[in-house]
Design a protein around this motif. Structure first.
Motif, PDB file in Angstrom:
ATOM      1  N   LEU B  26       0.825  -1.210   0.000  1.00  0.00           N
ATOM      2  CA  LEU B  26       0.000   0.000   0.000  1.00  0.00           C
ATOM      3  C   LEU B  26       0.858   1.258   0.000  1.00  0.00           C
ATOM      4  N   THR B  27       1.969   1.203   0.716  1.00  0.00           N
ATOM      5  CA  THR B  27       2.849   2.365   0.767  1.00  0.00           C
ATOM      6  C   THR B  27       3.409   2.686  -0.607  1.00  0.00           C
ATOM      7  N   LEU B  28       3.842   1.666  -1.316  1.00  0.00           N
ATOM      8  CA  LEU B  28       4.422   1.902  -2.631  1.00  0.00           C
ATOM      9  C   LEU B  28       3.372   2.409  -3.617  1.00  0.00           C
ATOM     10  N   VAL B  29       2.174   1.881  -3.514  1.00  0.00           N
ATOM     11  CA  VAL B  29       1.101   2.386  -4.384  1.00  0.00           C
ATOM     12  C   VAL B  29       0.832   3.857  -4.077  1.00  0.00           C
ATOM     13  N   ARG B  30       0.820   4.181  -2.793  1.00  0.00           N
ATOM     14  CA  ARG B  30       0.536   5.560  -2.424  1.00  0.00           C
ATOM     15  C   ARG B  30       1.659   6.499  -2.861  1.00  0.00           C
ATOM     16  N   GLY B  32       3.540   6.129  -5.401  1.00  0.00           N
ATOM     17  CA  GLY B  32       3.385   6.288  -6.848  1.00  0.00           C
ATOM     18  C   GLY B  32       2.255   7.236  -7.193  1.00  0.00           C
TER      19      GLY B  32
END
Lengths: 161, 161
Positions: B26-30, B32
DNA sequence: TATTGTTATACTCTATAACTATA
DNA sequence: TATAGTTATAGAGTATAACAATA
């Protein structure tokens, strides 16, 4: 040697182009997109999508005191959360309770089923993340994770209020 | 002390919720999404969007030998590249040349104006990235960049051919 | 009068499928 | 017969604005 593909079959695979990998901003956007796309697909088995997963995680860990607060935490428009929580309620994963102190507010919480599903989703998401970051060793993934966690201190939301 | 906001005004700012920051995927999606949203806004001054920027970067660095190859590198559907390159051509940033060896193929290249704009876009994107990653020190950003660059070795594309 | 949740609407982005041309 | 580019269409996701209930 005609071997079956192990993972749910990543259909086509091309190397990340230099134009992207040589630019931090583009690389991070691509990592996020890749994570979202593969995660979405992997979560299908649980009957939820990436947005549902985000909601479950935030509801569980941050206990927002209204749908509006949940929307802000998710970085989405408040109106989106209506249908989103409707779905979670229908699936028996979450429930709305009117705040007795301010009856305008709906406090959303997870049901036991929701908590269990979140755990399973976490396991799947972790696996997806490990697959996406397949260019890094285990130690490097750990380092990357630690940095990523602290990287973004504030999110800018550009809608309603 | 009524001071003007320096940056193009990040309207609202909320801390990243624990539900997101405690989960790598979720952190990486956010990260991005945040990068894409802020970058998009910052690039407006140049008259391009994030997708245009990606195209310019890939055309410059990877020299795709057809629009189809460009589409694959960008992780987008081939049909998208038609209108995309139309726009770049109209803006004098890129040009199509039919491949003499296979006249079905259009080889896309940047004009001098396109190369210059790419440089300016890179400067803007770097600045945006630094702002998004404001939780990290300069050394940490460097480490994070190095890891990110090597993290994704293959991108999975899920459309036409 | 301001805020929360809701509803309805419109907009943006993208993939998909059919078509033309080259091979 | 297959591939590259193009065109047109449809679908998913989302924000925005107007409205009802509560403060």
């Amino acid at each position: 040697m005609t071997e079956q593909l192990p993972t749910p079959a990543p259909q086509a695979a091309t190397p990340l182009p230099t134009g992207v990998s040589s630019r931090l901003a583009l690389t991070l956007v691509r990592i996020g997109d890749e994570m979202a796309a593969r995660g979405q697909q992997a979560l299908e088995d649980l009957g939820i999508n990436g947005r549902d997963y985000t909601a479950l995680a935030v509801i569980a860990d941050d206990e927002p005191r209204s749908q509006l607060e949940l929307a802000r935490m998710m970085g989405k428009a408040p109106a989106l959360c209506v249908a989103l929580i409707d779905d979670l309620e229908r699936g028996g994963l979450a429930q709305r309770v009117r705040d007795p102190n301010d009856r305008r507010r709906s406090i959303v919480s997870l049901t036991p089923a929701g908590e269990q599903l979140l755990e399973r989703a976490d396991a799947i998401a972790d696996e997806v993340a490990a697959n996406v970051l397949d260019g890094l060793s285990a130690d490097e993934v750990a380092a990357f994770t630690g940095l990523a966690r602290r990287a973004v201190t504030r999110t800018t939301v550009q809608h309603g209020a």
